[in-house]
Each structure stands twice: as C-alpha cells, then as structure tokens.
Design a protein around this motif. Sequence first.
Motif, mmCIF file in Angstrom:
data_model
loop_
_atom_site.group_PDB
_atom_site.id
_atom_site.type_symbol
_atom_site.label_atom_id
_atom_site.label_comp_id
_atom_site.label_asym_id
_atom_site.label_seq_id
_atom_site.Cartn_x
_atom_site.Cartn_y
_atom_site.Cartn_z
ATOM 1 N N PRO A 634 0.830 -1.209 0.000
ATOM 2 C CA PRO A 634 0.000 0.000 0.000
ATOM 3 C C PRO A 634 0.864 1.258 0.000
ATOM 4 O O PRO A 634 2.011 1.245 0.466
ATOM 5 C CB PRO A 634 -0.796 -0.132 1.300
ATOM 6 C CG PRO A 634 0.053 -1.000 2.182
ATOM 7 C CD PRO A 634 0.778 -1.941 1.278
ATOM 8 N N LYS A 635 0.324 2.325 -0.501
ATOM 9 C CA LYS A 635 1.065 3.585 -0.561
ATOM 10 C C LYS A 635 0.878 4.324 0.764
ATOM 11 O O LYS A 635 -0.045 5.116 0.946
ATOM 12 C CB LYS A 635 0.582 4.428 -1.732
ATOM 13 C CG LYS A 635 0.965 3.844 -3.095
ATOM 14 C CD LYS A 635 0.349 4.618 -4.243
ATOM 15 C CE LYS A 635 0.668 3.952 -5.569
ATOM 16 N NZ LYS A 635 -0.109 4.515 -6.688
ATOM 17 N N THR A 636 1.797 4.064 1.652
ATOM 18 C CA THR A 636 1.788 4.734 2.946
ATOM 19 C C THR A 636 2.319 6.153 2.779
ATOM 20 O O THR A 636 2.831 6.536 1.717
ATOM 21 C CB THR A 636 2.646 3.958 3.944
ATOM 22 O OG1 THR A 636 4.009 3.952 3.473
ATOM 23 C CG2 THR A 636 2.169 2.517 4.092
ATOM 24 N N LYS A 637 2.209 6.908 3.853
ATOM 25 C CA LYS A 637 2.735 8.283 3.804
ATOM 26 C C LYS A 637 4.232 8.288 3.526
ATOM 27 O O LYS A 637 4.742 9.155 2.811
ATOM 28 C CB LYS A 637 2.435 8.986 5.124
ATOM 29 C CG LYS A 637 0.957 9.311 5.342
ATOM 30 C CD LYS A 637 0.752 10.082 6.637
ATOM 31 C CE LYS A 637 -0.718 10.431 6.835
ATOM 32 N NZ LYS A 637 -0.942 11.193 8.099
ATOM 33 N N ALA A 638 4.932 7.310 4.106
ATOM 34 C CA ALA A 638 6.384 7.237 3.892
ATOM 35 C C ALA A 638 6.698 6.973 2.427
ATOM 36 O O ALA A 638 7.619 7.566 1.849
ATOM 37 C CB ALA A 638 6.988 6.139 4.772
ATOM 38 N N ILE A 639 5.920 6.085 1.809
ATOM 39 C CA ILE A 639 6.155 5.774 0.394
ATOM 40 C C ILE A 639 5.796 6.968 -0.480
ATOM 41 O O ILE A 639 6.518 7.306 -1.426
ATOM 42 C CB ILE A 639 5.344 4.520 -0.003
ATOM 43 C CG1 ILE A 639 5.957 3.282 0.660
ATOM 44 C CG2 ILE A 639 5.288 4.356 -1.518
ATOM 45 C CD1 ILE A 639 5.190 2.001 0.403
ATOM 46 N N TYR A 672 7.732 -0.536 -7.881
ATOM 47 C CA TYR A 672 7.988 -0.168 -6.486
ATOM 48 C C TYR A 672 9.393 -0.582 -6.048
ATOM 49 O O TYR A 672 10.117 0.206 -5.439
ATOM 50 C CB TYR A 672 6.947 -0.821 -5.582
ATOM 51 C CG TYR A 672 7.322 -0.775 -4.124
ATOM 52 C CD1 TYR A 672 7.208 0.398 -3.377
ATOM 53 C CD2 TYR A 672 7.841 -1.905 -3.494
ATOM 54 C CE1 TYR A 672 7.587 0.446 -2.051
ATOM 55 C CE2 TYR A 672 8.223 -1.870 -2.164
ATOM 56 C CZ TYR A 672 8.092 -0.695 -1.444
ATOM 57 O OH TYR A 672 8.488 -0.635 -0.133
ATOM 58 N N PRO A 924 -2.912 7.552 -3.965
ATOM 59 C CA PRO A 924 -2.599 6.809 -2.725
ATOM 60 C C PRO A 924 -3.490 5.600 -2.498
ATOM 61 O O PRO A 924 -3.162 4.722 -1.699
ATOM 62 C CB PRO A 924 -2.782 7.861 -1.628
ATOM 63 C CG PRO A 924 -3.666 8.893 -2.217
ATOM 64 C CD PRO A 924 -3.382 8.930 -3.685
ATOM 65 N N ASP A 925 -4.627 5.515 -3.186
ATOM 66 C CA ASP A 925 -5.541 4.391 -2.990
ATOM 67 C C ASP A 925 -5.217 3.204 -3.897
ATOM 68 O O ASP A 925 -5.835 2.140 -3.753
ATOM 69 C CB ASP A 925 -6.987 4.843 -3.243
ATOM 70 C CG ASP A 925 -7.449 5.884 -2.224
ATOM 71 O OD1 ASP A 925 -6.971 5.821 -1.074
ATOM 72 O OD2 ASP A 925 -8.260 6.740 -2.588
ATOM 73 N N PRO A 927 -2.606 0.513 -4.679
ATOM 74 C CA PRO A 927 -1.368 -0.058 -4.144
ATOM 75 C C PRO A 927 -0.470 -0.601 -5.267
ATOM 76 O O PRO A 927 -0.887 -0.729 -6.422
ATOM 77 C CB PRO A 927 -1.864 -1.196 -3.250
ATOM 78 C CG PRO A 927 -3.126 -1.636 -3.909
ATOM 79 C CD PRO A 927 -3.766 -0.388 -4.493
#
Length: 948
Positions: A634-639, A672, A924-925, A927
């Motif tokens: 998933p696209k976390t804030k860090a990613i 990724y 962000p939704d 992945p």
Amino acid sequence: MFLKQLAKYICDNHAEQLGNACFVFPNRRSGLFFRRSLVNNLDRISWAPEIITINEFMQQVSGLELADPVETILVLYDIYKGSVSNPDPFDSFHPWGEMMISDYDSIDKYLVDPEAIFRNIIDLKEIEEKFGGLTEEQVEYIRKFWSSFLQGNMTFEKDSFLSIWKVLPSVYKKLNARLRDEGKGYEGMLYREASGMDMVVMDEIISGRQFYFVGFNALCEAEKRLFRKLQKRNNATFFWDYDEMYLNDQSREAGRFIRNNIREFPPPVDLGIFSNLGNRTSIRIYDLPTNVLQAKTMHDILLEHQSPVEDPDDTAVILCDENLLMPVLVSLPENIEQVNITMGYPFRSTPLNSFVEGIIKLQSNTRTSKKNSGSFYHKDVLSILNHQYYKNLTGNDTRDLISRLVKENHVYVGEEYFEDQFARKIFRRTGTIDLFCDYLRDILEYVLKNLPGVEGGFYRELDKEYILVMLNRLRKLETFFSESLDVELPAFIRYYRRILSNLRIPFEGEPLAGLQIMGILETRLLDFKNIIMLSVNEEVMPQTIKTNSFIPYSLRFAFGLPVREDMDAIYAYYFFRIIQRATNIDLLFNSATEGVNTGEMSRYLYQMKYEFGAEIIRPLLSVSSNVIAPVIVPKTKAIISIMDKYLTDGEDESFLSPSSLNTYVECRLKFYFRKVAGIGEQEELSEELDAIGFGNILHNTIQVLYESFNSEAATATAENLKQLLKNGRISRTLLNEFRKEYFKSDTNRELEGKNLVIYEILKRYIRKIVETDMQFAPFKIIDLEGTYQTIRYIHLRDGTAGVKIGGKIDRVDKTSDGLTRIIDYKTGSSQQNVQSIDSLFDAENRSRSKEAFQAFLYASLFLAKFPDAKVQPGLYVIKELYRKDFSPVFQLKEPEKQELITFNEHKDEFNGKLNDLLVEIFDPDVPFSQTEIEDRCRYCEFKRLCNR
C-alpha cells in the motif's frame, strides 16, 4: 555382555597366566572395552596381558612394517613405468594403481597364486592342466569366463584388458621385492608373509605366549593358516561372538562364516551359551522422510531414557551413513554431557577444506601476465577474499577491493593488486612442484601460527590437527615426487587433492564414558542396552560395495576371493550381532525418494517386522497447503513522500523515464522495488559483455561516429557515410568504446576470449546501421543521445501536481522531406506492430509493445519542446536491418491498419492515456501489486521477493 562374560571367564580360569597372554581383537576399540572389563573382574594383582589388533599381530609375526598407502602407490607407478613400453601418465595411472594394490591385497590375504589367477588362458585345455588343485565348480567358473572372453573378434577393450593383465604378475613380484627390501609391506603382504612364516622362526616369535583370538567373523585364508599353526601347538584359544538363532539356522547368512569358524576352531566348551535374539525385546522402526527428522527423532528417543548417559555400555547411536554425524551432534539433548565419537571427522566438512581448495584452484588456473607475474582467475580470487578464514586471519575489509575488481571487470587479477602480508603469500605464482610445496607450506604454517584469532574452538583444534597432517603428507609427496617421478605440477596437485579428500581426524574424548556415537564397523564385539541406528536403508545397510577390480567376478569366485555375497553375509552379521543383547532397539530409515536415495528400508528391517513383530512408527507430520498470498504494497505516507521526488516540488532532479513507466505498466510491484524502494541487482563481475553493455557500446559508438554530422551546416550524405566504412574509424571507435564500457577506467587492456567475438559482431552491426542510413541519406542529425524532459500536470484529490518525465533519445534526425525521425536502436527482439494506442497502456495485454510505448513517449517529449515538428518514431532493430524490405516505421492495426507516418495525429490520445497512468501511479488508494501474467516473472530479478 560378551566382553564382560569373556573377562569373567579369563579371570576365573586363566588369571595366573595373564602375564604371558596376548589377546587379539578385530579392532582397537573392542580391546579397550575388554581391558576395562578385565580390570573390573580381577581380584588380585597381575601382570597386564598384551592386547593388540589382528593387523598388529600380523605385523609382529611378519617382521614387516606397514607401508604408507601414498608411498606404496608411488612405488607401484615407478615399477609400472619400467614394465610397459608406453606408460600412461601418473594422473591416468592412479585409479588403476589403487585397483592393482586392492587386488594384490586380496590375493595375498586369500593366498592365491598370482601366476595362476593372472594367467592368460588362450588354449582352454590348459584349464584342466594348470588348475588341478581347484574343485570342479571353480574350474567351471574359470572356463566360463575365458570362453566368453575369447569369443568373437579381438576388440580394443579386450586388447587393453589383456595388456594390463599380462603385466600384473610381474608388477606384483617387483612391488613385493621392493617393499620387502625396505622392510615394509602393504596389509595383504604382511598377512601372506606371517601365514607362511617358517615354524622355527615362528616358534621364536610366539615362544612362551598364549594367544586368545576374540570375536572374528569372516576369516581370510592367511588368518586361517596362521590360526591352524598356533592351534597345533596349543598356543591359541578362540572365542566367537554369535547368537544361536542365526548360528543354527543354515538359511541365515549372518551365521555363514561363524558356523565354519566354530567347526574348525572350536571355543572352550565352558564359556557359555549365547541365545538372546529369541528373547522379547522392544524393537521400533521409524519411517522418516528426511535426515534432519532422523536426527530430531534420535533426540526424542534419548530423552525417553530420562537420565544422562554415563555408562559406555548404556546407549549407542550407530550411523550407517556418516553424513549424519553433524546433524546428530547438534541434535543431542542438553542432559548428555559426555559423548564419545568413534568416527573420524572428514576434512571435507571443515572450513579449512574450502579455504585450501580455493588456494589450490587459484594455482591451477593461474596464468602468466605480460609482466611475467601471476595473473589469477577472478572467481578463484573472489572465493578467497570472501572466505571466512581470509577475513579472520587478515582482519581486513575486502569490500573496496572486490568492488574495484567487479567494477573494472578484471577477469584475471594481477599480483600487484594485493598488498596485505597474508595476501602476498597467497596471490603469487608457482610453476613447479618445489615452488608449489614451498608456497603451500608457507600458507599453512602462517594459518597454524595465527589460528587462535579464528572463532570457533571446535574447528580451531580440528584444523590444527589437519594442518599438521597436511604438512606431513606434503613433505612425503614432495620428497618422493622430486626423487622418483617426473610429473608436471597439475598432476601433483590433483594427487594431493585426492589425498586431502580422504583425510579424517579422530575426535578426542573419553572412550569409556558417555554416549557412544559410531559407525557400524566400530560396533564389533561391543554390546549396549539401548541401540539407536540411523539410515537403515537398503544400499546403505547393507552397504552397496562397488568392487573396482581387474579380476572379473567369475575369477574372483573361482579362486575364493571376496565377492558381493560375502559382503552381504558380513553386514548381516554386523547387524544381528549388535542387536542380539540390546534391550531397546530403535531403527530409523529415510523413506524419501530423492537423488540416489531410494527411500527403501533395509532388508534387515523387513526381517525385524515379520520375524520379531517390530512396530513401524510413522510420526504424524502436520501437512498443510498454504496458498501464497499475493504481495501488495500500500502507498503509505512514507512511500508517498519518497515518490515526491518525481514531482515538480521534489528535492532532487529525478524524473520518470520511459523504461520506468514501462515497468509500471508491466508490473506495479516491480516499479515499487526499483523506483521507490531503490532495490537494484547486485553488481557482478562478467567474463563477457552482457546485453546491457552490448547495447551501450553500440549506442556510444554510433554517437561518436555521427558527431561530425551533428551541426546545422553538416549533412549526412551517402558519400560521407560510405567513407566511414572505408577509413577504419568504425574499428578504432568501437574498440575505444568497448574498453571504456567493459574495463571502465583501465582502457589499455586488450580484449580476449568471447569478447573478441562480440567485438566482431558489434562491428558488423554498426556497419549495417551505416549502410542502412545510406539508403535514407541525405539527412541532418539534430541530436544524439540527447536528454529531453517535460512536466505533465495531473489532477489528484489533493490538487494539481506536476510530474517530471524525461528520457535520453538515441538519435533525432531530419530527412530531406522535412520529417523529424525519433530513432531508437534495439539490439534484441522488438515488436513494431502496435494494436492500438490503448493497448500500450493495457497491463493485461500479453502482446503489448514496450518498444512502441518507449518510442512514442520519446516523440511526446520531443513535441513538448518542438510542438511544430512533424515527428515519426521509429526503430532500428538490428536483426531486421538485414531484411530487404526493412522499415523503421511502426504499424498501427486499429482503427485500421496503417503505417504511423507521424506521431502528431496520435499525440493527444497518447498524452491523455499517459495522464491517466500518472494519476494511477500517484493515487494513494492504488497499491503496488503483482502482475497477473506470471510469464513476465520468469527472468525478473525480484521473483524471490514476491514468491513467484
């Protein structure tokens, strides 16, 4: 217990004569256990008896010293060279020599006349005349062999056999004479000498001594003859270890030899009756699918005893397969404090072995550089630099040196690269046997001196022992080879490696205490309350004996030499003898069918099952089938913060290239790994140019060659392109670019090996590109390997974002009709047929053209800078250039089949799809997920990370 019973009998009946007694055992360990039992039974002070092995007894009687096996094979080769007109080199002879000595050993132990067995029977009537002392059955076997052998024409194989067969008796005589002159002999020679000893001389040797022969089974003829001589003089008493179950049953092969022994050499009638196998005992058979599970099951069985194993007669773990030694040692319960291992630890299982093997390989593959110094093959160098011994002994971090060697593609590494003291000892050239011996001795002595700095006390002590043995062997070989044999260094090295592969060092321990771990041969005459036997598989127990011999089976049988049936009877005796007095018997076997392992339990286990009612236990294993879950990131804030580098407000100049966007369409997860996580392939040294380097060199060479046309005033015409083909510029430029790409900074090195072939292929490809361009001339070069960037604005839920996109275009030129061509060179297979613009963004399209996507994106980047240009993307697929109808233009199939003359009319559709793709990348939704097309994973460097 047999030895305890024997010791009690001796103390009760012969205690006063112990000082003159000599007990002869099959092996040293049984004598050691007997000595302990004897001491426990003596109730008076007495002189200790002599306790020796049968080999030591034969050495005493023969008066000869047992020769070193290495020395024996070298002496044999020296004799062989003088016995044939065209001797084979030592390397080829060595396996034959081992077979010769094995055959000589057998015919000596079984007192066979070498002249008789090695006779070449041309006239079959000779058989009756020459072998009058043999039985009719034996004569018939000899007749069968020579009859079948002499049938048909003489072949090369038959002639080779006869040529060796003829020299065997003369080589035998010379070998015996040479060794006897030195007061030495191989084992069989000692046996024949002892059994044929003159009785007057023998009486002097045995005078005043009484001999007790204990626990033998299969007696050779030499042993029988010697036993008869002693028996006649009442100097020998015989004790046999057996059970009446297999002794009295003629069908049981375990008692085959014992029955004959008791008949000819009867034991004292008052020793006792041995009948234990018929008693009810606990016998369990474990069906286990792995060797590791065997070791773990042994652990559980030992825990069942609930008390530490202290008495040496208590428990024995018997390994039919010696490779289980280390798994067994690491699986022992913590409550077992004392362990005695009777098996030697093989040198090949130690870290020192891989280190020495690396050094030997280094010298075997060394070549002389132009500076007349050593040049070492990179794989051998890296093997040593990465070895734990090198790192521990030097304390150096070798990563910088390794990185340099890999980066500059040093297939061969010169001596000048190494500066450390230990490295200078290792990385130097040797060319002769003397230099190699000095070289290896210097390294081993350095290791021996500095070993305390190496971690692991267990291995440290073992390695010290091995080094001392290795130095001793090296000294012997060096002396003999330099004095007697004229061989080259490679042959010497191969023989030394062969010796090292057979090295074993015995463990130090207290043999009369604790748990006993042993091989089946060490169990002779020993009895234990608890028996745990591992790898009781067919072809392991009994062991498959491959008889490498010059003597065919028929002749071996005819002359009474050991054959396979004899070995089966011997192993049957070993098995039933070790279990005959045990209380608890646990027999484990590996039921997995893998490699050479058949997974079949031994014939002895079947006997345990059907005759003794042994219980077969198959431990329940939890088996479950786990569906591998797809990998989704998933696209976390860090990613997302990492991906900000591709946006206009990012902190660096990173941009998304056509290849990275192509990667995303093919597999989001791969994008990724590469562009977000920053995981790359490990850099490795390549002996030849790889595909990426191949393409880079072609691109760079074309760039340099066409630079003269890259100006407003210059035009590439057919004539000046033709000049490139004549003046040698292509060869010079290509060689220079090849060196820069492959050797990096060291551009003075010469190409060699397959790289010379690749160089010629590249030269032909580049010439073909120039010849192809002559057909499209005249044209102007607008740009070569130029980088083009643009910003695509997309709408995200948080607002508008600018995404940086860019790429390096191989070539931009302009034809005479005003068309701007975007040319991309492709050295591999490429797809020029495009179904539609939509298909380029369809991740599930198996025939999607990655090359078209890249070329179209280049065209879009160029138009972003020069919007008025008429742009035609095209491919120079090198393999396609040889076609007469070659065209660089893409073919569009939808909405109707047509050549893509200009990209301009499709620009908006392509850019719209591109914007959708960029929105998805930064959404962000959405992945990062795996591709559903697993064929794309076949050569992916990340397939292990995502369980594909």
